[in-house]
Design a protein around this motif. Structure first.
Motif, PDB file in Angstrom:
ATOM      1  N   GLY A   1       0.804  -1.214   0.000  1.00  0.00           N
ATOM      2  CA  GLY A   1       0.000   0.000   0.000  1.00  0.00           C
ATOM      3  C   GLY A   1       0.833   1.259   0.000  1.00  0.00           C
ATOM      4  O   GLY A   1       2.063   1.229   0.140  1.00  0.00           O
ATOM      5  N   PHE A   2       0.127   2.382  -0.171  1.00  0.00           N
ATOM      6  CA  PHE A   2       0.752   3.697  -0.107  1.00  0.00           C
ATOM      7  C   PHE A   2       0.108   4.432   1.058  1.00  0.00           C
ATOM      8  O   PHE A   2      -1.108   4.644   1.082  1.00  0.00           O
ATOM      9  CB  PHE A   2       0.537   4.459  -1.418  1.00  0.00           C
ATOM     10  CG  PHE A   2       1.375   5.693  -1.537  1.00  0.00           C
ATOM     11  CD1 PHE A   2       2.723   5.599  -1.862  1.00  0.00           C
ATOM     12  CD2 PHE A   2       0.837   6.944  -1.306  1.00  0.00           C
ATOM     13  CE1 PHE A   2       3.510   6.741  -1.958  1.00  0.00           C
ATOM     14  CE2 PHE A   2       1.605   8.084  -1.397  1.00  0.00           C
ATOM     15  CZ  PHE A   2       2.948   7.986  -1.729  1.00  0.00           C
ATOM     16  N   LEU A   3       0.928   4.793   2.053  1.00  0.00           N
ATOM     17  CA  LEU A   3       0.439   5.384   3.294  1.00  0.00           C
ATOM     18  C   LEU A   3       0.321   6.897   3.137  1.00  0.00           C
ATOM     19  O   LEU A   3       1.267   7.564   2.707  1.00  0.00           O
ATOM     20  CB  LEU A   3       1.380   5.030   4.440  1.00  0.00           C
ATOM     21  CG  LEU A   3       0.940   5.414   5.854  1.00  0.00           C
ATOM     22  CD1 LEU A   3      -0.335   4.664   6.229  1.00  0.00           C
ATOM     23  CD2 LEU A   3       2.056   5.093   6.852  1.00  0.00           C
ATOM     24  N   VAL A   4      -0.867   7.424   3.482  1.00  0.00           N
ATOM     25  CA  VAL A   4      -1.104   8.867   3.405  1.00  0.00           C
ATOM     26  C   VAL A   4      -1.700   9.331   4.725  1.00  0.00           C
ATOM     27  O   VAL A   4      -2.272   8.539   5.485  1.00  0.00           O
ATOM     28  CB  VAL A   4      -2.055   9.227   2.233  1.00  0.00           C
ATOM     29  CG1 VAL A   4      -1.460   8.803   0.909  1.00  0.00           C
ATOM     30  CG2 VAL A   4      -3.432   8.590   2.423  1.00  0.00           C
ATOM     31  N   GLY A   5      -1.568  10.635   5.006  1.00  0.00           N
ATOM     32  CA  GLY A   5      -2.118  11.209   6.220  1.00  0.00           C
ATOM     33  C   GLY A   5      -3.094  12.314   5.901  1.00  0.00           C
ATOM     34  O   GLY A   5      -2.859  13.134   5.000  1.00  0.00           O
ATOM     35  N   VAL A   6      -4.214  12.344   6.635  1.00  0.00           N
ATOM     36  CA  VAL A   6      -5.203  13.417   6.528  1.00  0.00           C
ATOM     37  C   VAL A   6      -5.559  13.832   7.947  1.00  0.00           C
ATOM     38  O   VAL A   6      -6.196  13.065   8.680  1.00  0.00           O
ATOM     39  CB  VAL A   6      -6.468  12.952   5.776  1.00  0.00           C
ATOM     40  CG1 VAL A   6      -7.455  14.123   5.655  1.00  0.00           C
ATOM     41  CG2 VAL A   6      -6.132  12.394   4.409  1.00  0.00           C
TER      42      VAL A   6
ATOM     43  N   ASP B   1     -13.399  15.300   3.566  1.00  0.00           N
ATOM     44  CA  ASP B   1     -14.862  15.433   3.572  1.00  0.00           C
ATOM     45  C   ASP B   1     -15.535  14.091   3.791  1.00  0.00           C
ATOM     46  O   ASP B   1     -16.546  13.999   4.504  1.00  0.00           O
ATOM     47  CB  ASP B   1     -15.333  16.039   2.244  1.00  0.00           C
ATOM     48  CG  ASP B   1     -14.809  17.453   2.042  1.00  0.00           C
ATOM     49  OD1 ASP B   1     -14.469  18.098   3.054  1.00  0.00           O
ATOM     50  OD2 ASP B   1     -14.735  17.896   0.888  1.00  0.00           O
ATOM     51  N   ILE B   2     -14.992  13.030   3.168  1.00  0.00           N
ATOM     52  CA  ILE B   2     -15.625  11.704   3.265  1.00  0.00           C
ATOM     53  C   ILE B   2     -15.611  11.196   4.693  1.00  0.00           C
ATOM     54  O   ILE B   2     -16.601  10.635   5.180  1.00  0.00           O
ATOM     55  CB  ILE B   2     -14.913  10.716   2.318  1.00  0.00           C
ATOM     56  CG1 ILE B   2     -15.236  11.070   0.872  1.00  0.00           C
ATOM     57  CG2 ILE B   2     -15.330   9.281   2.621  1.00  0.00           C
ATOM     58  CD1 ILE B   2     -14.542  10.189  -0.134  1.00  0.00           C
ATOM     59  N   PHE B   3     -14.505  11.408   5.399  1.00  0.00           N
ATOM     60  CA  PHE B   3     -14.378  10.863   6.751  1.00  0.00           C
ATOM     61  C   PHE B   3     -14.677  11.912   7.837  1.00  0.00           C
ATOM     62  O   PHE B   3     -14.457  11.649   9.025  1.00  0.00           O
ATOM     63  CB  PHE B   3     -12.984  10.286   6.958  1.00  0.00           C
ATOM     64  CG  PHE B   3     -12.730   9.054   6.128  1.00  0.00           C
ATOM     65  CD1 PHE B   3     -13.278   7.834   6.505  1.00  0.00           C
ATOM     66  CD2 PHE B   3     -11.986   9.120   4.969  1.00  0.00           C
ATOM     67  CE1 PHE B   3     -13.072   6.699   5.741  1.00  0.00           C
ATOM     68  CE2 PHE B   3     -11.761   7.988   4.196  1.00  0.00           C
ATOM     69  CZ  PHE B   3     -12.312   6.772   4.578  1.00  0.00           C
ATOM     70  N   GLY B   4     -15.154  13.077   7.422  1.00  0.00           N
ATOM     71  CA  GLY B   4     -15.603  14.074   8.397  1.00  0.00           C
ATOM     72  C   GLY B   4     -14.514  14.593   9.306  1.00  0.00           C
ATOM     73  O   GLY B   4     -14.724  14.735  10.525  1.00  0.00           O
ATOM     74  N   ILE B   5     -13.346  14.870   8.756  1.00  0.00           N
ATOM     75  CA  ILE B   5     -12.242  15.389   9.560  1.00  0.00           C
ATOM     76  C   ILE B   5     -12.385  16.914   9.651  1.00  0.00           C
ATOM     77  O   ILE B   5     -12.282  17.616   8.633  1.00  0.00           O
ATOM     78  CB  ILE B   5     -10.889  14.996   8.938  1.00  0.00           C
ATOM     79  CG1 ILE B   5     -10.768  13.465   8.939  1.00  0.00           C
ATOM     80  CG2 ILE B   5      -9.724  15.638   9.693  1.00  0.00           C
ATOM     81  CD1 ILE B   5      -9.518  12.947   8.259  1.00  0.00           C
ATOM     82  N   ALA B   6     -12.658  17.407  10.824  1.00  0.00           N
ATOM     83  CA  ALA B   6     -12.946  18.838  11.006  1.00  0.00           C
ATOM     84  C   ALA B   6     -11.690  19.701  11.045  1.00  0.00           C
ATOM     85  O   ALA B   6     -11.760  20.917  10.833  1.00  0.00           O
ATOM     86  CB  ALA B   6     -13.756  19.032  12.293  1.00  0.00           C
ATOM     87  N   GLU B   7     -10.550  19.129  11.336  1.00  0.00           N
ATOM     88  CA  GLU B   7      -9.305  19.903  11.446  1.00  0.00           C
ATOM     89  C   GLU B   7      -9.014  20.603  10.124  1.00  0.00           C
ATOM     90  O   GLU B   7      -9.103  19.999   9.058  1.00  0.00           O
ATOM     91  CB  GLU B   7      -8.174  18.944  11.810  1.00  0.00           C
ATOM     92  CG  GLU B   7      -6.839  19.625  12.021  1.00  0.00           C
ATOM     93  CD  GLU B   7      -5.770  18.618  12.440  1.00  0.00           C
ATOM     94  OE1 GLU B   7      -4.723  18.559  11.780  1.00  0.00           O
ATOM     95  OE2 GLU B   7      -6.017  17.897  13.427  1.00  0.00           O
ATOM     96  N   PRO B   8      -8.674  21.887  10.134  1.00  0.00           N
ATOM     97  CA  PRO B   8      -8.419  22.615   8.875  1.00  0.00           C
ATOM     98  C   PRO B   8      -7.220  22.030   8.129  1.00  0.00           C
ATOM     99  O   PRO B   8      -6.264  21.548   8.754  1.00  0.00           O
ATOM    100  CB  PRO B   8      -8.144  24.050   9.340  1.00  0.00           C
ATOM    101  CG  PRO B   8      -7.745  23.925  10.774  1.00  0.00           C
ATOM    102  CD  PRO B   8      -8.496  22.756  11.311  1.00  0.00           C
TER     103      PRO B   8
ATOM    104  N   VAL C   1      -7.296  13.762  -2.458  1.00  0.00           N
ATOM    105  CA  VAL C   1      -6.645  14.926  -1.850  1.00  0.00           C
ATOM    106  C   VAL C   1      -6.286  14.576  -0.401  1.00  0.00           C
ATOM    107  O   VAL C   1      -7.162  14.245   0.410  1.00  0.00           O
ATOM    108  CB  VAL C   1      -7.573  16.152  -1.890  1.00  0.00           C
ATOM    109  CG1 VAL C   1      -6.883  17.353  -1.232  1.00  0.00           C
ATOM    110  CG2 VAL C   1      -7.944  16.484  -3.329  1.00  0.00           C
ATOM    111  N   VAL C   2      -4.968  14.624  -0.080  1.00  0.00           N
ATOM    112  CA  VAL C   2      -4.484  14.236   1.250  1.00  0.00           C
ATOM    113  C   VAL C   2      -3.548  15.324   1.751  1.00  0.00           C
ATOM    114  O   VAL C   2      -3.093  16.188   0.997  1.00  0.00           O
ATOM    115  CB  VAL C   2      -3.758  12.876   1.208  1.00  0.00           C
ATOM    116  CG1 VAL C   2      -4.694  11.799   0.678  1.00  0.00           C
ATOM    117  CG2 VAL C   2      -2.497  12.945   0.339  1.00  0.00           C
ATOM    118  N   ASP C   3      -3.247  15.247   3.040  1.00  0.00           N
ATOM    119  CA  ASP C   3      -2.356  16.255   3.635  1.00  0.00           C
ATOM    120  C   ASP C   3      -0.897  15.924   3.404  1.00  0.00           C
ATOM    121  O   ASP C   3      -0.088  16.789   3.048  1.00  0.00           O
ATOM    122  CB  ASP C   3      -2.628  16.369   5.145  1.00  0.00           C
ATOM    123  CG  ASP C   3      -4.013  16.930   5.444  1.00  0.00           C
ATOM    124  OD1 ASP C   3      -4.678  17.391   4.489  1.00  0.00           O
ATOM    125  OD2 ASP C   3      -4.427  16.886   6.612  1.00  0.00           O
ATOM    126  N   VAL C   4      -0.538  14.649   3.633  1.00  0.00           N
ATOM    127  CA  VAL C   4       0.875  14.291   3.587  1.00  0.00           C
ATOM    128  C   VAL C   4       1.042  12.915   2.964  1.00  0.00           C
ATOM    129  O   VAL C   4       0.183  12.045   3.123  1.00  0.00           O
ATOM    130  CB  VAL C   4       1.486  14.332   5.018  1.00  0.00           C
ATOM    131  CG1 VAL C   4       0.804  13.334   5.917  1.00  0.00           C
ATOM    132  CG2 VAL C   4       2.989  14.088   4.987  1.00  0.00           C
TER     133      VAL C   4
END
Length: 694
Positions: free
Chosen positions: A561-566, A608-615, A635-638
């Motif tokens: 897999g490819f690990l991403v952070g949101v 948006d899909i997982f409801g992450i409120a952090e900006p 679209v991911v953070d890191v």
């Protein structure tokens, strides 16, 4: 005897000869049907089994001797003209060759006695041969033809005459209970009934089939006399959970008998409300399908099955793989101990830690390899499927199997059988033409169906290829337009058109047969393959044939897999779905898509899909994924890089989560969800109403 050490090269000679004899035996059986002159072939089959039995006896292999003796006895009856060569006989003998081959390979692996599975298989196969060994069972037929049978052109005596062609009628009695006085008699009305006793090796379903044309308005009862033969068969059957299965496999009841009784049971239950369901055996006895002693024997066998059912499943593994695993575990313990020793040299600590990590990786791969089995056994099952379907369709097709040594996860092997069966049946029915069609197009009368398996880039590829007519692009597109699947003005590519055959309910066949025509199946094939993290592709040429190519991971236990952070969460994207990673342009922060080298790439925002409120952070990234020809960007953070992990299944609480296929535990103890790209893309397309074909 305890081992084969004293026999030296003699054992190797026996194994080589046995394998050759069994190969010739199977080829002879497959060629036995359809030829008038079978004497030479039958003699060769008898000699092969006789030679194998004698050789096994020299080594004291009693389980091989006892089984081959029964097969030899059946062939002796054929050779003596006492038993005809029939399709049911060949169907009963073919799996016997597979079973003897399994026992021979077990001997090669050092097993002097059969395993529990081999013992159960042998008992089941011997039970299937019993009708060809025992005196044929006798059936009592009670026949009351409908009063309008004569008016409909049916002669009751013609049915009795036909029965004499499939067995021996030992008694026929006429029942005149319903015969009126002479002055009230209608010469065109059938008043007579008949009782007959028929001794035959034909199954009950064949006897029932004689009366198909008059079944609706007649009373037909077929019961065995005496019941001892069928009681004994039930007692010798392998473990079965259901009463109906026991009765059908013993031959005392047919699918139609059980299906009708189940319908009556459901109707009775509906009328009774919440009361206890009426026993199936009681209904069968009441309808005079079977007698009470037979039902009691089946219920007793059912209880024994429940009492003796093992709690754990087992899997056979190669001894050398187990040895390797044990050795690696030993090294792991030593290396782990070295890590615990406090060293002055920090470099030595690092080296020891690296060695532990290397050994842990090897242990994991070695343990997973224990689940790997060759796919050849699954592919060889289709020899029987092809033979049976070709008999139904009246087609001549050669099945060619290659790549049977390719290995894959046992769990995958068990679950790929149904999709492959549908593709094989579809190729025989839709793909390969009839004899007349092939002759008109100057093709060989015998068609070819190839099953091939091979490893490719960490995956296993299974191909189902035929040399038939190929897919008709124009016909598929016209049908799709008529069904509203494609706009009339659309100009889809060839691949997009061929992918339409996987749409639910889609079929170009005008008539419905027992094999196809309802548009049910291909959508299930693709869905089942997708559930195994696989894909299916279609490659076709008009007039030359079609190839369905299934690509699956080697195992369901691990994933690249490819690990991403949101935000604070981590997610894993299957690496085989990732095509590239790019930085999200600054002007696309609030837009639903971006331009990627001239292509419009729609976004799926995991935040948006997982409801992450952090900006979101100032800079974000896009992981470009592709599924069934559709591309999208996550679209991911890191971006955290490639990550190989063991999959942990989700509990029942998450059964409705369609975009997640599992989870895993990261090195820091946190849980990361594994994204299911297929439903994720499909759900996004549905929500955004993006047309696939435009």
């Amino acid at each position: 005897m305890n081992d084969f050490a004293d026999f030296g090269d003699a054992l190797g000679t026996f194994l080589t000869e046995a394998r050759e004899l069994l190969q010739d035996f199977e080829e002879g059986l497959l060629g036995l049907e359809g030829y008038d002159d079978t004497a030479d072939t039958v003699n060769a089959l008898f000699r092969a089994m006789h030679t194998l039995k004698g050789s096994a006896g020299l080594f004291g292999l009693g389980h091989v001797v006892s089984f081959t003796h029964v097969v030899e006895t059946v062939l002796e009856s054929v050779r003596a003209g006492e038993l005809p060569v029939t399709a049911p006989l060949v169907s009963a003998l073919l799996p016997c060759a597979d079973h003897v081959s399994s026992m021979v390979e077990g001997i090669a692996a050092g097993r002097l006695a059969p395993t529990a599975d081999e013992q159960a298989t042998g008992e089941r196969l011997l039970l299937a041969l019993r009708p060809f060994l025992d005196a044929p069972p006798t059936w009592r037929l009670t026949l009351w033809f409908g009063p309008d049978s004569l008016r409909n052109g049916m002669d009751p005596l013609s049915f009795l005459r036909y029965l004499s062609t499939i067995g021996t009628l030992s008694r026929v009695a006429t029942r005149a209970d319903a015969l009126p006085d002479l002055e009230n008699m209608d010469p065109e009305t059938c008043y007579l009934g008949f009782e007959a006793e028929l001794a035959t090796t034909a199954p009950k379903a064949d006897i029932e089939g004689v009366f198909d044309f008059v079944r609706d308005d007649s009373q037909i009862e077929i019961v065995p006399v005496p019941v001892d033969t069928f009681v004994r068969r039930i007692e010798e059957l392998p473990d079965r959970d259901r009463l109906g299965d026991l009765l059908i496999e013993s031959g005392v009841a047919t699918d139609r008998d059980i299906s009708t009784a189940l319908q009556i049971q459901q109707q009775d239950n509906a009328r009774a409300g919440d009361g206890a369901p009426r026993p199936l055996g009681e209904i069968l006895i009441e309808r005079n399908v079977v007698q009470a002693p037979v039902v009691e024997a089946a219920l007793s066998r059912q209880r024994k099955t429940a009492e003796s059912r093992p709690q754990d499943q087992t899997i056979r593994v190669y001894a050398n793989r187990l040895d390797k695993l044990i050795d690696l575990v030993g090294e792991l313990v030593i290396a782990q101990s070295s890590v615990g020793i406090r060293r002055v040299d920090a470099g030595a600590d690092v080296d020891a830690q690296n060695e532990v990590m290397r050994l842990v990786e090897e242990v994991r791969h070695s343990a997973l390899s224990l689940r790997m089995v060759p796919i050849g056994t699954t592919l060889r099952r289709f020899e029987r499927v092809v033979r049976d379907v070709c008999v139904d369709l009246d087609k001549d097709v050669d099945l060619i199997i290659t790549g049977g040594d390719a290995e894959m996860d046992k769990a995958l092997v068990e679950r790929i059988g149904d999709p492959l069966t549908h593709l094989v049946r579809n190729a025989l029915d839709h793909g390969i033409e009839t004899r007349a069609e092939r002759e008109r197009t100057d093709k060989p009368v015998r068609g070819k169906l190839r099953l091939n398996a091979f490893h490719d880039a960490g995956s296993i590829v299974i191909e189902v290829a035929d040399d038939g007519r190929g897919l008709d692009r124009d016909r598929i597109l016209a049908k799709a337009v008529a069904n509203g699947l494609v706009p009339p003005t659309a100009g889809p590519t060839d691949q997009e058109v061929y992918d339409l055959i996987f749409e639910p309910g889609f079929s170009t066949k005008e008539t419905v047969s027992s094999l196809s025509g309802r548009g049910v199946g291909m959508d299930v094939v693709r869905r089942n393959i997708a559930e195994l993290r696989g894909t299916v592709e279609v490659d076709t040429r008009a007039g030359a044939g079609t190839t369905f190519r299934i690509r699956l991971p080697l195992t369901l236990a691990i994933i690249d897999g490819f690990l991403v952070g949101v935000g604070p969460a981590s997610y894993i994207v299957p690496l085989d779905r990732v095509t590239e990673c790019v930085e999200l342009p600054g002007n696309c922060a609030a837009r639903p898509c971006m331009s990627l080298r001239g292509e419009v790439l729609p976004f799926i925002r995991l935040r948006d899909i997982f409801g992450i409120a952090e900006p979101p952070p100032r800079r974000q990234n896009v992981v470009v994924i592709e599924q069934s020809g559709q591309r999208a960007g996550l679209v991911v953070d890191v971006l955290l890089g490639q990550f190989q992990t063991v999959i942990k299944p989700l509990g029942g609480l998450f059964s409705a989560a369609t975009c997640i296929s599992g989870s895993t535990v990261l090195g820091n103890g946190e849980v990361a969800l594994i994204l299911d790209v297929g439903p994720l893309v499909a759900d996004h397309v549905a929500r955004e109403q993006v047309p696939v074909l435009s």
